[in-house]
Enzyme design. Structure first.
Site, PDB file in Angstrom:
ATOM      1  N   HIS A 215      65.797 -20.710  27.299  1.00  0.00           N
ATOM      2  CA  HIS A 215      64.357 -20.868  27.122  1.00  0.00           C
ATOM      3  C   HIS A 215      63.581 -19.778  27.856  1.00  0.00           C
ATOM      4  CE1 HIS A 215      60.429 -23.206  27.796  1.00  0.00           C
ATOM      5  NE2 HIS A 215      60.459 -22.846  26.534  1.00  0.00           N
ATOM      6  N   HIS A 219      61.522 -16.269  26.218  1.00  0.00           N
ATOM      7  CA  HIS A 219      60.148 -15.889  26.550  1.00  0.00           C
ATOM      8  C   HIS A 219      60.076 -14.552  27.287  1.00  0.00           C
ATOM      9  CE1 HIS A 219      57.741 -19.277  25.132  1.00  0.00           C
ATOM     10  NE2 HIS A 219      58.770 -20.044  25.423  1.00  0.00           N
ATOM     11  N   HIS A 245      61.599 -22.595  18.815  1.00  0.00           N
ATOM     12  CA  HIS A 245      61.203 -23.880  19.397  1.00  0.00           C
ATOM     13  C   HIS A 245      61.434 -25.036  18.420  1.00  0.00           C
ATOM     14  CE1 HIS A 245      59.298 -21.080  22.202  1.00  0.00           C
ATOM     15  NE2 HIS A 245      59.335 -22.072  23.064  1.00  0.00           N
ATOM     16  N   GLU A 350      50.630 -20.238  19.939  1.00  0.00           N
ATOM     17  CA  GLU A 350      51.275 -20.052  21.252  1.00  0.00           C
ATOM     18  C   GLU A 350      50.274 -19.986  22.401  1.00  0.00           C
ATOM     19  OE1 GLU A 350      54.749 -17.491  23.444  1.00  0.00           O
ATOM     20  OE2 GLU A 350      53.797 -16.623  21.695  1.00  0.00           O
ATOM     21  N   HIS A 365      49.469 -23.929  22.873  1.00  0.00           N
ATOM     22  CA  HIS A 365      50.778 -24.125  23.504  1.00  0.00           C
ATOM     23  C   HIS A 365      50.734 -23.849  24.992  1.00  0.00           C
ATOM     24  CE1 HIS A 365      54.567 -22.264  24.999  1.00  0.00           C
ATOM     25  NE2 HIS A 365      55.091 -23.358  24.515  1.00  0.00           N
ATOM     26  N   HIS A 369      51.118 -26.631  28.244  1.00  0.00           N
ATOM     27  CA  HIS A 369      52.089 -26.599  29.338  1.00  0.00           C
ATOM     28  C   HIS A 369      51.381 -26.816  30.679  1.00  0.00           C
ATOM     29  CE1 HIS A 369      56.247 -25.430  28.099  1.00  0.00           C
ATOM     30  NE2 HIS A 369      55.625 -25.214  26.941  1.00  0.00           N
ATOM     31  N   HIS A 405      56.528 -30.242  21.854  1.00  0.00           N
ATOM     32  CA  HIS A 405      56.974 -29.337  20.791  1.00  0.00           C
ATOM     33  C   HIS A 405      57.208 -30.068  19.476  1.00  0.00           C
ATOM     34  CE1 HIS A 405      57.022 -25.337  22.491  1.00  0.00           C
ATOM     35  NE2 HIS A 405      57.242 -25.918  23.657  1.00  0.00           N
TER      36      HIS A 405
END
Length: 676
Positions: A215, A219, A245, A350, A365, A369, A405
């Site tokens: 993960h 990124h 994802h 994103e 996104h 988070h 997600h």
């Protein structure tokens, strides 16, 4: 106990990729040794005399000709350093913190503008001793991924460089005790939670240190802050964000199915976060990662994210899907009712720097988070550190990651469902017949013990040295198997083809049979590879270890150091090409866990025309590791068809799909051996 064993081959010749063949500088082994030493005990002072001398005496501004930007980036960073504006050492770092990210990217900018390896290492040694450790690690890892000077370098496993982000605090405490009492130890690491929590059944997946590494490295390969001024465009980045994802979410769902749990529910901004989470993990500096109790209502994070903004951004995105176009910053319309729409949609969801209208569509996104990571202390009343959701290394540990997600994935599905189903003409590969698919070897999984070092997690007194301390954790693996495929090419000439392999569920957790239309969005991409079909019969055998969705285990930091040091001392080279790509699902997670009584699934294989695809020779020789979900560095994505083709669009009539001679399906069973 099974530990990672790495076989390293030595040679007197190192062969760079052809587009980097004119490299003139230190040997590969020397450069790999430099990186190993810079990252060894990164929270301590440099342990190696030569690098320490550079750190103490190097002047980054002495020779500005060694930078391609004339030294602008390094002068900027030095100004911030002299003005005491940089984050102090021994402090937590989060990429989601705007100021901390800016500081890390200034250092990244310095590395990207270094013309030589020596300039890179000199600056790395200098700033390592003066900047926050987390910012330094992020900058050096990102630079090695994206600069030509870093090509081929194997990034030491992050779970051994920054083990606090991967290991439970209980084993870290035991490691400290062992170091203080000078007693070597191996400590069993348990997954968080208890049997009272149903999510504990799938904790082995979300807390798998290899999955966590995938993960974060994805990124790193496709950072949301990327700017094309660094030399190249990240091709189909938005679509890759969707697909990588989506596959994480699908794999989590199949793990849940393996453990008799329903597919994960999406979260909603106006409903409680049903599952709480106690990370049992601590920052090296700054205390424990905050916990979140069950049924917490979403609350604004003071000064950072408002819940109503998330609702507004999402509404605008859904409006764009319904209208069929995105409104760009200049007011123009960008059509998304075609095969490129998913790429634009991924960029705004994103949100990446590629978003055509960041102000209007926001950063759904990224801010989600932050919102989830701060629900333990949204007002900052207790001055708690960021939660696990605010680090790519730790995010998948929280079940809320997959609920988030799933929510985002359903937005992507809403868009895909607006597109017309593929026609028979789009699905067919004229003159190509997939005759037979046979799985050679049992689809069996098991848990094994894996050991990783905690030496970088503890302080030590140079006078007394250090002792070996490590954690041992259960991890999922599978027995090797082969996929044998028989294809007839009825054409008179050779055909370039891509073989697509999916593993799909047949029922839900309640045993209700799934139609192909309902199952297609829950299929795991096992493999995708290119091949040349000669006229007549073609027999293809593909090993599970070759899957283009996965990567092998990176050598342990200790074995990497030992192999490279030996090569440098002997004046030889070391070949580590197999490990030069960190992005990819761990190969041992290629199969879902399955069940002891067997989990029935459908294997779908398709063969499609690859004539329009790029990089035929590279892909046919399997030189591009894990390209299916991670692309090829600096190149166009090699597959001209949409990711997930042909299962990415709705299937209104499965008879059309299965009447095509270039597709075939077969029933398989994934069996889990042993108890857990």
């Amino acid at each position: 106990m099974k530990c990672l064993v790495v076989i390293v081959l030595f040679s007197s010749v190192w062969a760079w990729p052809s587009d980097f063949s004119e490299y003139d500088g230190p040997s590969f082994a020397q450069r790999q040794q430099d990186i190993n030493r810079l990252l060894y005990k990164v929270d301590d002072i440099l342990q190696f005399a030569e690098l320490k001398e550079v750190a103490d005496n190097f002047d980054p501004e002495a020779d500005l000709s060694s930078y391609s930007d004339g030294g602008e980036a390094v002068k900027h960073l030095l100004t911030e350093l002299r003005d005491h504006r940089l984050l102090k050492k021994h402090h937590w770092f989060s990429l989601f913190n705007k100021r901390q990210r800016e500081e890390a990217l200034i250092l990244f900018d310095v590395f990207m503008h270094c013309k030589t390896w020596q300039a890179t290492i000199n600056n790395a040694a200098f700033f390592r001793e003066r900047m926050n450790e987390g910012e330094f690690v992020y900058a050096i890892y990102a630079a090695l991924v994206h600069t030509d000077l870093g090509r081929g370098i194997v990034l030491p496993p992050l779970y051994e460089v920054t083990p606090h982000l991967f290991a439970n605090s209980e084993v870290i405490h035991k490691a400290y005790t062992a170091q203080m009492t000078r007693t070597p130890g191996k400590f069993q690491m348990e997954f968080t939670g208890s049997k009272k929590n149903p999510e504990q059944r799938v904790a082995y997946f979300g807390e798998d240190i290899g999955l966590n590494t995938h993960h974060v490295t994805w990124h790193l390969d496709f950072p949301f802050w990327w700017d094309d001024i660094y030399g190249y465009h990240l091709d189909r980045k938005g679509e890759l964000f969707f697909w990588a994802h989506h596959q994480l979410t699908v794999r989590f769902d199949i793990e849940r199915l393996s453990n008799h749990l329903n597919f994960v529910d999406e979260l909603y901004w106006d409903k409680p976060i049903r599952e709480g989470f106690a990370p049992h993990t601590a920052y090296r500096y700054g205390g424990e990662f905050p916990a979140r109790p069950d049924n917490v209502e979403f609350t604004d994070v003071t000064g950072l994210v408002r819940v109503r903004d998330m609702i507004i951004y999402e509404s605008r995105i859904r409006d764009a899907i319904a209208l069929g176009y995105i409104t760009a910053a200049d007011g123009s319309h960008i059509n998304i009712r075609d095969e490129h729409g998913i790429d634009h949609l991924g960029n705004i969801i994103e949100s990446s720097a590629y978003s055509p209208n960041l102000e209007y569509y926001g950063a759904l996104h990224n801010e989600a988070h932050i919102l989830l990571g701060r629900q333990g202390d949204p007002k900052g009343k207790f001055k708690l550190q960021p939660g696990v959701m605010e680090h790519f290394e730790t995010a998948t540990r929280d079940p809320a990651f997959f609920r988030l997600h799933k929510h985002i994935d359903n937005i992507f599905k809403e868009h895909k469902d607006t597109l017309p189903p593929y026609t028979k003409e789009q699905l067919e590969f004229t003159g190509v017949v997939l005759d037979e698919i046979v799985v050679n070897g049992p689809l069996e999984t098991y848990f094994e013990d894996f050991e990783f070092s905690l030496i970088n997690a503890v302080d030590h007194n140079p006078e007394f040295g250090e002792v070996d301390v490590s954690a041992v954790v259960k991890r999922l693996n599978h027995k090797p198997f082969n996929l044998n495929i028989e294809i007839t090419n009825e054409n008179v000439d050779n055909k370039h083809a891509v073989v697509r392999v999916y593993l799909c569920p047949t029922t839900d957790a309640n045993g209700v049979e799934l139609s192909l239309e309902k199952a297609r969005w829950n299929c795991i991409e096992l493999d995708k590879f290119w091949t040349k079909l000669i006229p007549g019969s073609n027999s293809i055998s593909r090993a599970s270890s070759e899957a283009s969705t996965t990567v092998p285990d990176t050598p342990s930091f200790k074995s990497l150091i030992a192999a490279v040091d030996e090569a440098v001392d002997a004046g030889t080279e070391v070949h580590l090409e197999e490990f030069d790509r960190g992005c990819g699902i761990p190969n041992r997670l290629l199969l879902p866990k399955g069940r002891e009584e067997g989990l029935g699934m459908i294997l779908i294989v398709g063969v499609t025309d690859a004539e329009e695809d790029a990089l035929h020779e590279v892909l046919e020789d399997a030189e591009a590791h894990s390209h299916a979900q991670c692309g090829v560095h600096g190149e166009k994505y090699p597959d001209h068809l949409p990711m997930g083709f042909p299962l990415d669009r709705r299937i209104d009539d499965p008879r059309i799909f299965m009447s095509c001679t270039n597709y075939k399906k077969t029933h398989v069973t994934v069996t889990h051996i042993g108890n857990f």
